[in-house]
Design a protein around this motif. Structure first.
Motif, PDB file in Angstrom:
ATOM      1  N   SER A 268       0.830  -1.203   0.000  1.00 18.66           N
ATOM      2  CA  SER A 268       0.000   0.000   0.000  1.00 18.66           C
ATOM      3  C   SER A 268       0.867   1.257   0.000  1.00 18.66           C
ATOM      4  O   SER A 268       1.708   1.435   0.894  1.00 18.66           O
ATOM      5  CB  SER A 268      -0.905   0.007   1.230  1.00 18.66           C
ATOM      6  OG  SER A 268      -1.552   1.253   1.375  1.00 18.66           O
ATOM      7  N   ARG A 373     -16.904  -7.422   8.230  1.00 21.28           N
ATOM      8  CA  ARG A 373     -16.441  -6.261   7.476  1.00 21.28           C
ATOM      9  C   ARG A 373     -17.537  -5.805   6.512  1.00 21.28           C
ATOM     10  O   ARG A 373     -18.172  -6.608   5.832  1.00 21.28           O
ATOM     11  CB  ARG A 373     -15.172  -6.604   6.697  1.00 21.28           C
ATOM     12  CG  ARG A 373     -13.980  -6.939   7.582  1.00 21.28           C
ATOM     13  CD  ARG A 373     -12.758  -7.258   6.761  1.00 21.28           C
ATOM     14  NE  ARG A 373     -12.367  -6.122   5.947  1.00 21.28           N
ATOM     15  CZ  ARG A 373     -11.333  -6.143   5.103  1.00 21.28           C
ATOM     16  NH1 ARG A 373     -10.623  -7.235   4.958  1.00 21.28           N
ATOM     17  NH2 ARG A 373     -11.027  -5.072   4.406  1.00 21.28           N
ATOM     18  N   ALA A 374     -17.740  -4.486   6.455  1.00 24.06           N
ATOM     19  CA  ALA A 374     -18.808  -3.927   5.609  1.00 24.06           C
ATOM     20  C   ALA A 374     -18.251  -3.102   4.472  1.00 24.06           C
ATOM     21  O   ALA A 374     -18.995  -2.342   3.841  1.00 24.06           O
ATOM     22  CB  ALA A 374     -19.751  -3.070   6.460  1.00 24.06           C
ATOM     23  N   HIS A 375     -16.954  -3.218   4.177  1.00 21.89           N
ATOM     24  CA  HIS A 375     -16.369  -2.392   3.123  1.00 21.89           C
ATOM     25  C   HIS A 375     -16.936  -2.773   1.756  1.00 21.89           C
ATOM     26  O   HIS A 375     -16.916  -3.932   1.363  1.00 21.89           O
ATOM     27  CB  HIS A 375     -14.852  -2.557   3.113  1.00 21.89           C
ATOM     28  CG  HIS A 375     -14.175  -1.789   2.027  1.00 21.89           C
ATOM     29  ND1 HIS A 375     -14.085  -0.421   2.039  1.00 21.89           N
ATOM     30  CD2 HIS A 375     -13.566  -2.190   0.885  1.00 21.89           C
ATOM     31  CE1 HIS A 375     -13.457  -0.007   0.970  1.00 21.89           C
ATOM     32  NE2 HIS A 375     -13.123  -1.066   0.244  1.00 21.89           N
ATOM     33  N   GLY A 376     -17.480  -1.795   1.055  1.00 24.82           N
ATOM     34  CA  GLY A 376     -17.982  -2.015  -0.294  1.00 24.82           C
ATOM     35  C   GLY A 376     -19.371  -2.603  -0.383  1.00 24.82           C
ATOM     36  O   GLY A 376     -19.863  -2.852  -1.482  1.00 24.82           O
ATOM     37  N   GLN A 377     -20.037  -2.866   0.751  1.00 24.63           N
ATOM     38  CA  GLN A 377     -21.377  -3.454   0.700  1.00 24.63           C
ATOM     39  C   GLN A 377     -22.415  -2.375   0.369  1.00 24.63           C
ATOM     40  O   GLN A 377     -22.297  -1.230   0.788  1.00 24.63           O
ATOM     41  CB  GLN A 377     -21.717  -4.123   2.033  1.00 24.63           C
ATOM     42  CG  GLN A 377     -20.845  -5.340   2.338  1.00 24.63           C
ATOM     43  CD  GLN A 377     -21.228  -5.989   3.655  1.00 24.63           C
ATOM     44  OE1 GLN A 377     -22.093  -5.504   4.378  1.00 24.63           O
ATOM     45  NE2 GLN A 377     -20.574  -7.097   3.971  1.00 24.63           N
ATOM     46  N   LYS A 378     -23.439  -2.770  -0.385  1.00 26.25           N
ATOM     47  CA  LYS A 378     -24.503  -1.864  -0.820  1.00 26.25           C
ATOM     48  C   LYS A 378     -25.750  -2.043   0.049  1.00 26.25           C
ATOM     49  O   LYS A 378     -25.976  -3.108   0.612  1.00 26.25           O
ATOM     50  CB  LYS A 378     -24.849  -2.127  -2.290  1.00 26.25           C
ATOM     51  CG  LYS A 378     -23.663  -2.033  -3.248  1.00 26.25           C
ATOM     52  CD  LYS A 378     -23.102  -0.616  -3.287  1.00 26.25           C
ATOM     53  CE  LYS A 378     -22.086  -0.467  -4.412  1.00 26.25           C
ATOM     54  NZ  LYS A 378     -20.972  -1.391  -4.301  1.00 26.25           N
ATOM     55  N   ASP A 425     -27.810   5.813   1.630  1.00 21.96           N
ATOM     56  CA  ASP A 425     -27.653   5.743   3.078  1.00 21.96           C
ATOM     57  C   ASP A 425     -28.616   6.734   3.715  1.00 21.96           C
ATOM     58  O   ASP A 425     -28.365   7.932   3.761  1.00 21.96           O
ATOM     59  CB  ASP A 425     -26.210   6.066   3.466  1.00 21.96           C
ATOM     60  CG  ASP A 425     -25.949   5.759   4.934  1.00 21.96           C
ATOM     61  OD1 ASP A 425     -26.854   5.237   5.589  1.00 21.96           O
ATOM     62  OD2 ASP A 425     -24.837   6.053   5.414  1.00 21.96           O
ATOM     63  N   GLY A 445     -22.986  -4.917   7.547  1.00 21.55           N
ATOM     64  CA  GLY A 445     -21.870  -5.119   8.468  1.00 21.55           C
ATOM     65  C   GLY A 445     -22.019  -6.337   9.352  1.00 21.55           C
ATOM     66  O   GLY A 445     -21.308  -6.451  10.353  1.00 21.55           O
TER      67      GLY A 445
END
Length: 595
Positions: A268, A373-378, A425, A445
């Motif tokens: 990264s 993990r909730a990264h990128g969830q719609k 959201d 999440g």
């Protein structure tokens, strides 16, 4: 690409590959300092060690440069070459140097064209002092280079920062290995390495058996028979209790070398940038196993030549106030995964002390909903309480979502859905994502524990009858989607009474018709116009419990989505220029296929 040199074949030009072959041929027949050369020798003067190294790297192979020496005067660096005059002139001009010809022990400046001079006045060759290549490398230092993506970085870090660095790297899915090292000064940093008048004296660079001098100190040492290994190599020991000694008898600084390797892709850039801003951390790039150079820095010499200069141990070349050091590694490289576990002992037990094997299959664990993990969830739907439902008109009124959103009312929980997903959201309610098959929702999440395949979810939570099921951490709700109504009914209210405006002639005709059809015994007046009043609503907040007639493409897409035909629903959205909803439906279909 073909590079041509003026003054040879092909109409006054020479191909670059012929030029390089000429240089290699001359180097092989007349090495540096040879006495077999019949032509006069050339010495090129430079004002800085950096340009002298650039010039030498252009004309000589890496193997020749490793043993090459420089000449130095009070204010200049001199490089002696035994090549053709045309080659030397071109290379010197590219680096800002001035060619001199050796004539009777003097260095006569070259005119830059024509034949070399055969006589003249210049500095005495004997007035220049031989200087090793490593001194030129030390004085030239390192220059900054543009940042480039890297798949591996090596970090020199004190023990205080080791655990924090390793845990952060493991969070980013990097492979981490570390090893304890001792750091001792590599170069001299003051002018006592030079003789009177600024002339170079004995160098701080050592070969095996030589002594290395540090500022204000005597010769350093390592234990007899000791060996130093590069990080990632075999174990290394230093004498006298496994300690390394700096020049002057002072013990060196201890630290750790940490290798961060990206399994796929690159490390990264934000992590590398954050480490570079830490004054206690040195970020390096590894050149083979015996040389570390500070990240985004380079020497005027090629890395291969620098690696050949390393006599023993591992060299660390760094600028920006870090200093250069020699690493001596101790022990074996260790994996950084040990830092993930909490510092609690977990003793191993023998087989006899363990309980007997169970006679029956143990009961399966209780199915629960746990954080994930909730990264990128719609967001596909929203679970509302009575308070959230009351605030929903303030949120959705005037938004495009109000056109497609459907509301399914329950006793004390309500479900807001939209064909293709809500995808916004909202400040009310609990956002949900559809995990399928069918309309099975989990809070954003969260996930099921244990993980279940689609077939198991379909068997445990059937949603084939047009129902929706919402699983939360403490409850499970079911909603009848066939009773869903447009969400705009929350704030639309009753329409005003319609006053039909007809021409007088038509009104009289309708009255006559009405009088002829009305029974004689009827005395009260009857409205002659068809009833246009909207039927009164029933249920919570006046919303009808029965759905309206659906015939738009959104209704068709919602029916397909409720039936589990996500691909067809996505195609319908795509045809009506709704790419976000189509993409979300394709994504849900792919998630179901992957399980």
């Amino acid at each position: 690409m073909v590079v041509l040199e003026r003054g040879a074949r092909m109409g006054g030009f020479r191909r670059a590959d012929e030029w390089l072959s000429l240089v290699e041929d001359v180097e092989g027949r007349f090495p540096l300092g040879s006495e077999g050369s019949s032509r006069p020798g050339f010495v090129v003067r430079f004002g800085a060690a950096t340009t002298a190294l650039m010039f030498a790297a252009q004309l000589h192979r890496s193997d020749d440069l490793a043993g090459m020496g420089f000449l130095r005067s009070e204010d200049a660096w001199w490089v002696r070459v035994d090549l053709s005059l045309d080659v030397v002139r071109e290379a010197a001009l590219s680096c800002g140097g001035r060619v001199h010809v050796m004539c009777a022990g003097q260095l006569v400046p070259d005119r830059g064209w024509g034949e070399p001079p055969t006589e003249g006045v210049g500095p005495e060759l004997s007035s220049l002092t031989e200087t090793p290549l490593v001194d030129a490398v030390r004085i030239a230092g390192l220059v900054k280079t543009p940042p480039t993506p890297v798949s591996q970085v090596t970090i020199v870090v004190p023990g205080l920062r080791l655990a924090e660095l390793i845990r952060r790297a493991l969070d980013l899915n990097l492979t981490v290995t570390y090893q304890r090292v001792d750091l001792t000064p590599l170069f001299e940093t003051d002018d006592r390495a030079h003789g009177p008048g600024g002339r170079p004296g004995r160098s701080g660079y050592t070969r095996d058996g030589d002594q290395a001098h540090a500022p204000g100190g005597g010769p350093g040492r390592t234990g007899d028979g000791d060996r130093a290994y590069a990080p990632g190599g075999g174990p290394g020991r230093t004498g006298d209790g496994d300690r390394a000694y700096a020049p002057g008898g002072r013990s060196g600084r201890s630290g750790y070398v940490v290798d961060l390797v990206a399994g796929a892709g690159n490390v990264s850039p934000s992590l590398v940038a954050a480490l570079e801003r830490d004054p206690f951390v040195l970020v390096c790039r590894r050149v083979r196993d015996r040389l570390l150079i500070q990240h985004r820095h380079a020497s005027p010499l090629p890395d291969r030549v620098l690696a050949a200069l390393v006599d023993h141990g591992v060299w660390v070349l760094a600028a920006d106030g870090y200093g250069c050091a020699r690493l001596t590694a101790h022990g074996e490289p260790q994996s950084g995964t040990a830092f993930v576990r909490s510092p609690v002992d977990r003793p191993l037990q023998p087989l006899e002390s363990l309980p007997e094997w169970p006679d029956a299959v143990p009961e399966p664990p209780t199915l629960t909903v746990v954080p994930a993990r909730a990264h990128g969830q719609k967001i596909d739907a929203v679970l509302l309480s009575d308070e959230g439902l009351a605030a929903l008109p303030l949120v959705l009124e005037g938004l495009p979502l109000a056109e497609t959103a459907q509301l399914t009312l329950g006793r004390d929980r309500h479900l807001l859905t939209a064909t293709g997903g809500v995808l916004e959201d909202l400040p009310v309610g609990e956002p949900l994502r559809c995990v399928g098959p069918g309309q099975l929702y989990l809070p954003l999440g969260f996930r099921l524990k244990p993980r279940l395949p689609p077939a198991a979810r379909r068997a445990l939570f059937p949603t084939d009858q047009g129902d929706a099921i919402v699983l939360t951490a403490d409850a499970c709700y079911a909603f009848l989607l066939r009773t869903a109504v447009p969400v705009w009914q929350l704030w639309a209210g009753e329409p005003p009474e319609v006053d039909m405006q007809l021409p007088p002639e038509m009104e009289r005709s309708l009255r006559l018709i009405d009088d002829g059809l009305t029974p004689q015994e009827r005395t009260r007046r009857v409205d002659f116009l068809p009833g246009l009043r909207r039927p009164r609503r029933s249920g919570p907040r006046g919303i009808r419990p029965t759905p309206m007639e659906r015939g738009s493409w959104q209704d068709q897409a919602w029916a397909l989505e409720s039936d589990g035909q996500l691909i067809r629903a996505a195609e319908l959205h795509n045809r009506h220029n709704q790419p976000l909803q189509a993409a979300r439906l394709y994504e849900r279909a792919a998630e179901l296929e992957e399980g």
